[in-house]
Design an enzyme around this catalytic site. Structure first.
Site, PDB file in Angstrom:
ATOM      1  CE1 TYR A 160      36.866  26.111  16.065  1.00 42.59           C
ATOM      2  CE2 TYR A 160      37.112  27.994  17.598  1.00 42.59           C
ATOM      3  CZ  TYR A 160      37.293  27.103  16.876  1.00 42.59           C
ATOM      4  OH  TYR A 160      38.952  26.796  17.226  1.00 42.59           O
ATOM      5  CE  LYS A 167      41.739  25.544  19.356  1.00 41.06           C
ATOM      6  NZ  LYS A 167      42.700  24.689  19.491  1.00 41.06           N
TER       7      LYS A 167
END
Length: 259
Positions: A160, A167
């Site tokens: 990720y 995020k």
């Protein structure tokens, strides 16, 4: 249309940003809002995306459609100006956009360039703050704002990479915006869906493996879909959730609770 959904959002006005095709989380949100009676404003990224999104906007009977690239000066302001002139109000805002340059996304965090990190943060996080600033004056009777996050904001998810810190910043922004906008009866939610087969997710390395692992971990034993996310947001936009704000809401079949 799901006949079980009652028109609890009739008269509400919703702006949904981030539809790319009929597999987008943003499309699930827009469809759920429409089933609940809301009127929609729908945007597409550029002319290339228009041919995919415009038919969906027509299907959803969206009276306001527009091109919106948050990285282009003036486009965001133009969208909100049109909403103000057409509707005079806004009740729901969905931010479902994220971007990082491919080289920075597929490399580890240590290899992420300063330029790539800044661009990812601007488009994926700060654009939500800019949207909120423009939306708040139109939410005269209160409203609800949503930003799409992911489990990788709080736990390390292999591959990720840079999107994890980005995020995390988005979720923190939701908390601070919920605090600042609470006196105006505007609620802010970070929504954290489980992994979904979307175009945005396809850029992640070994994404199929991530999907399979999530399905195995989920207490409910299956992956979620875009309508699961949409119906959750529709509920949160109703008076039934009028005292809920500032948290991260997981829509993942319970995957987040399993180590």
């Amino acid at each position: 249309m799901n006949e079980q959904i009652r028109p609890v959002l009739t008269g509400k006005k919703a702006l949904v940003v981030g539809i790319a095709n009929d597999q987008s989380i943003a499309y699930g949100c827009a469809k759920a809002f429409r089933e609940a009676g809301a009127d929609l404003a729908v945007t597409w990224l550029n002319e290339k995306a228009r041919k995919y999104v415009e038919p969906l906007a027509q299907e959803l009977e969206a009276p306001i459609t527009a091109e919106l690239n948050v990285a282009e000066p003036g486009q965001l302001e133009a969208v909100f100006d049109r909403i103000g002139k057409t509707w005079g109000q806004l009740d729901i805002l969905v931010h479902s956009i994220a971007f990082a340059p491919m080289n920075d996304l597929q490399g580890g965090l240590l290899d992420c360039s300063a330029e790539g990190f800044a661009k990812a943060m601007d488009i994926s996080c700060h654009s939500f703050i800019r949207m909120s600033r423009l939306a708040a004056p139109l939410m005269k009777d209160g409203g609800t704002m949503f930003a799409m996050s992911y489990y990788g904001a709080n736990r390390v998810v292999p591959n990720y990479n840079v999107m994890g810190p980005v995020k995390a910043a988005l979720e923190a922004s939701c908390r601070y915006l919920a605090y600042e906008l609470g006196p105006q009866r505007i609620r802010v939610h970070a929504i954290s869906p489980g992994p979904l087969k979307t175009r945005a997710a396809s850029g992640l390395k070994d994404f199929e493996l991530l999907l399979n692992e999530a399905a195995k971990k989920a207490p409910l034993g299956e992956l979620v879909d875009i309508m699961d996310v949409g119906y959750t947001c529709a509920y949160l936009a109703t008076p039934f959730a009028q005292r809920v704000t500032g948290g991260t809401v997981y829509v993942d079949g319970g995957t987040n609770i399993v180590a």
